[in-house]
Design a protein around this motif. Structure first.
Motif, PDB file in Angstrom:
ATOM      1  N   ALA A  23       7.972  -6.456  -1.570  1.00  0.00           N
ATOM      2  CA  ALA A  23       6.432  -6.721  -1.006  1.00  0.00           C
ATOM      3  C   ALA A  23       5.799  -7.559  -1.773  1.00  0.00           C
ATOM      4  CB  ALA A  23       5.857  -5.377  -1.071  1.00  0.00           C
TER       5      ALA A  23
ATOM      6  N   LEU B 283       8.204  -5.710  11.035  1.00  0.00           N
ATOM      7  CA  LEU B 283       6.906  -5.640  10.736  1.00  0.00           C
ATOM      8  C   LEU B 283       6.020  -4.982  11.493  1.00  0.00           C
ATOM      9  CD1 LEU B 283       7.024  -9.360   9.056  1.00  0.00           C
ATOM     10  CD2 LEU B 283       7.185  -7.129   7.981  1.00  0.00           C
TER      11      LEU B 283
ATOM     12  N   ALA C   3       7.141 -11.004  -0.322  1.00  0.00           N
ATOM     13  CA  ALA C   3       6.699 -11.307   0.801  1.00  0.00           C
ATOM     14  C   ALA C   3       5.087 -11.757   0.787  1.00  0.00           C
ATOM     15  CB  ALA C   3       6.635  -9.692   1.526  1.00  0.00           C
TER      16      ALA C   3
ATOM     17  N   ALA D 216       6.286  -1.258  10.926  1.00  0.00           N
ATOM     18  CA  ALA D 216       5.787  -1.077   9.515  1.00  0.00           C
ATOM     19  C   ALA D 216       3.955  -0.966   9.970  1.00  0.00           C
ATOM     20  CB  ALA D 216       5.941  -1.915   8.617  1.00  0.00           C
ATOM     21  N   GLN D 217       3.724  -1.868  10.598  1.00  0.00           N
ATOM     22  CA  GLN D 217       1.991  -2.153  10.957  1.00  0.00           C
ATOM     23  C   GLN D 217       1.961  -0.757  11.907  1.00  0.00           C
ATOM     24  OE1 GLN D 217       0.343  -5.876  11.920  1.00  0.00           O
ATOM     25  NE2 GLN D 217      -0.315  -4.856  13.763  1.00  0.00           N
TER      26      GLN D 217
ATOM     27  N   TRP E 187      -1.863 -10.184   4.817  1.00  0.00           N
ATOM     28  CA  TRP E 187      -1.213  -9.030   5.329  1.00  0.00           C
ATOM     29  C   TRP E 187      -2.370  -7.998   5.754  1.00  0.00           C
ATOM     30  CZ3 TRP E 187       3.686  -8.655   5.957  1.00  0.00           C
ATOM     31  CH2 TRP E 187       4.388  -9.455   5.503  1.00  0.00           C
TER      32      TRP E 187
ATOM     33  N   PHE F 158       0.434  -7.356   9.929  1.00  0.00           N
ATOM     34  CA  PHE F 158       1.885  -7.279   9.267  1.00  0.00           C
ATOM     35  C   PHE F 158       2.446  -8.531  10.066  1.00  0.00           C
ATOM     36  CE2 PHE F 158       1.988  -3.246   7.082  1.00  0.00           C
ATOM     37  CZ  PHE F 158       0.830  -3.375   6.262  1.00  0.00           C
ATOM     38  N   ASP F 159       2.642  -8.550  11.314  1.00  0.00           N
ATOM     39  CA  ASP F 159       3.552  -9.331  12.116  1.00  0.00           C
ATOM     40  C   ASP F 159       2.880 -10.557  12.772  1.00  0.00           C
ATOM     41  OD1 ASP F 159       1.546  -8.112  14.012  1.00  0.00           O
ATOM     42  OD2 ASP F 159       3.152  -7.121  15.188  1.00  0.00           O
TER      43      ASP F 159
ATOM     44  N   PHE G 216       1.174  -0.382   2.199  1.00  0.00           N
ATOM     45  CA  PHE G 216       1.615  -1.728   2.450  1.00  0.00           C
ATOM     46  C   PHE G 216       2.922  -2.129   1.695  1.00  0.00           C
ATOM     47  CE2 PHE G 216       1.679  -6.021   0.391  1.00  0.00           C
ATOM     48  CZ  PHE G 216       2.502  -6.736   1.310  1.00  0.00           C
TER      49      PHE G 216
ATOM     50  N   VAL H 166       8.769 -13.771   5.490  1.00  0.00           N
ATOM     51  CA  VAL H 166       9.963 -12.802   5.238  1.00  0.00           C
ATOM     52  C   VAL H 166      11.152 -13.181   5.472  1.00  0.00           C
ATOM     53  CG1 VAL H 166      10.608 -10.496   6.025  1.00  0.00           C
ATOM     54  CG2 VAL H 166       8.134 -10.577   5.408  1.00  0.00           C
TER      55      VAL H 166
ATOM     56  N   VAL I 223       6.193  -2.437   4.184  1.00  0.00           N
ATOM     57  CA  VAL I 223       6.779  -3.657   4.125  1.00  0.00           C
ATOM     58  C   VAL I 223       7.922  -3.943   3.204  1.00  0.00           C
ATOM     59  CG1 VAL I 223       6.224  -6.196   3.800  1.00  0.00           C
ATOM     60  CG2 VAL I 223       4.486  -4.574   5.093  1.00  0.00           C
TER      61      VAL I 223
ATOM     62  N   ASN J 241       3.628 -14.260   8.626  1.00  0.00           N
ATOM     63  CA  ASN J 241       4.117 -13.289   7.803  1.00  0.00           C
ATOM     64  C   ASN J 241       5.758 -13.257   8.261  1.00  0.00           C
ATOM     65  OD1 ASN J 241       1.873 -13.081   6.392  1.00  0.00           O
ATOM     66  ND2 ASN J 241       1.463 -11.144   7.576  1.00  0.00           N
TER      67      ASN J 241
END
Length: 431
Positions: free
Chosen positions: A203, A423, A206, A426-427, A217, A226-227, A393, A235, A397, A231
């Motif tokens: 992270a 991502l 990132a 994750a979001q 983020w 996140f996406d 986060f 990544v 992430v 980003n």
């Protein structure tokens, strides 16, 4: 942080076992003269940290009559244990926390806030480096902790390996790093060591890569983003060091903590991205003149909006739980740990930078490594978002990137679509 986020991060710990470490006053007849301290792992091992800290704790006991029982907690366990202690009201008196977690832990309401009056009890607000104190809690609120060790990321490189490969200077761009890494890879050795199974480490990188690509983020309202394309690109650039550039050993996808430092110290990898690695390398018998230290690279051609950032504002804070039965003693211990003498002793040992301005010019911090870290913190470092969800986060992430490294190690393609999918998931979990 919502109760839902807390529950998600602490359920495993609480289900597995109840906490056995108790705060002060739990030892019959001690008169409130015992503190429990959870220290984060800063050295080469938990045992090494205990050996470093114990003489200082003995010194504190001699000065105050207060005994400190220390437990050094590995980073893989620390956040969940802190959140469990915050949720249950059971745990240590004094703790180390990663400065990026400050706002998340502050939102639990379990930590003592260092308002002006409390700061005066530990030496006063003006003692602390402003940038370090700014990473000790949410904006516009009193800090939930005070800085203890200041850190930044740097590029460590093996001088002999570089000379053997005909590389005359450390890389300043990621493109140069990939090129150098290819020259350094072969015969069982690799260009770069990473810790692909370390969510926090993932992270952190990132965040830095995303800054260089112009990404964030969280938006201004604290909503996760996140996406975004920036980003995703950031990544992918990081994971591509293994997946495309092939300068990272695929086995590094399973590395969790300090294993990349070991590979660098033992000559298995020629480069390392790390926070104040010098003390760790010394403990593994790597001579200080065997490696060089340089700033972390930048993108050669950053896109519009890209920032000149090559490190997070890293560091360790020291905090006090409200459930302590000896608040005065706990604050006295914080004052001791942030005193000029202890700041020089401990930061010199760990290779980190002091968090108080009164000793910043001490000769103990004049080595090349500390100069690079100090320059980075002063000019090209940025703080991670101080939002309540920051620790979540890092977990989500960082784990997504762990999965991407596993894909790369097993030969599965890492594409923009696969990065975006991780991502996005994750979001969604954040929500």
């Amino acid at each position: 942080m919502s109760r839902r986020h807390l529950a998600m991060l602490t359920a495993t710990v609480l289900a597995a076992a109840s906490l056995t470490a108790c705060g002060s006053g739990d030892e019959p007849g001690d008169g409130g003269k015992t503190l429990t301290y959870w220290a984060s792992n800063q050295g080469a091992s938990l045992e090494a940290d205990k050996e470093i800290l114990q003489p200082e704790l003995d010194k504190f006991e001699q000065q105050t009559g207060i005994k400190v029982n220390v437990e050094v907690v590995p980073w893989s366990d620390l956040l969940n244990r802190l959140l469990a202690a915050a949720t249950t009201g059971q745990g240590p008196d004094v703790v180390n926390i990663g400065n990026t977690w400050s706002a998340s832990l502050q939102a639990t309401g379990a930590l003592v806030e260092f308002d002006d009056a409390t700061l005066d009890k530990v030496g006063g607000k003006d003692r602390f480096v402003p940038a370090a104190l700014a990473a000790a809690g949410a904006p516009d609120k009193p800090p939930a902790a005070v800085p203890l060790y200041s850190l930044a990321y740097a590029l460590y490189y093996n001088k002999q390996s570089f000379a053997d490969a005909g590389i005359t200077a450390p890389p300043t761009t990621w493109e140069e790093m990939a090129e150098a890494g290819r020259k350094l890879t072969g015969d069982g050795k690799w260009g770069l060591a990473v810790e692909g199974a370390n969510p926090s480490e993932n992270a952190h990188h990132a965040f830095t890569f995303a800054q260089q690509y112009g990404g964030e983020w969280f938006d201004a309202a604290g909503k996760p983003t996140f996406d975004t394309p920036q980003n995703v690109a950031a990544v992918k650039r990081y994971v591509d060091l293994m997946a495309v550039d092939k300068i990272v050993n695929p086995s590094n996808a399973e590395y969790a903590q300090n294993q990349s430092v070991s590979d660098f110290a033992n000559g298995k990898a020629a480069m390392l991205l790390w926070q104040a690695a010098g003390a760790n390398l010394k403990s593994q018998n790597m001579a200080a003149d065997a490696y060089g230290v340089a700033p972390v690279p930048f993108l050669a051609n950053p896109p519009a909006g890209g920032k000149q950032v090559n490190s997070m504002v890293a560091g360790i804070n020291i905090a006090v739980f409200k459930h302590t039965k000896n608040l005065d003693g706990a604050l006295e211990f914080v004052k001791f740990m942030t005193s000029d003498t202890e700041q020089v002793t401990l930061n010199k040992t760990y290779g980190s930078l002091p968090a108080v301005g009164t000793v910043a010019a001490d000769p103990a911090f004049a080595a090349d490594e500390q100069k690079v870290l100090a320059q980075t913190l002063a000019t090209t470092a940025a703080p991670l978002p101080q939002v309540p969800e920051e620790s979540t986060f890092e977990t989500l992430v960082g784990t997504a990137i762990k999965e991407l490294f596993a894909d790369a190690a097993s030969g599965r393609p890492v594409t923009e679509d696969s990065v975006r999918e991780k991502l996005t998931r994750a979001q969604q979990q954040m929500r």
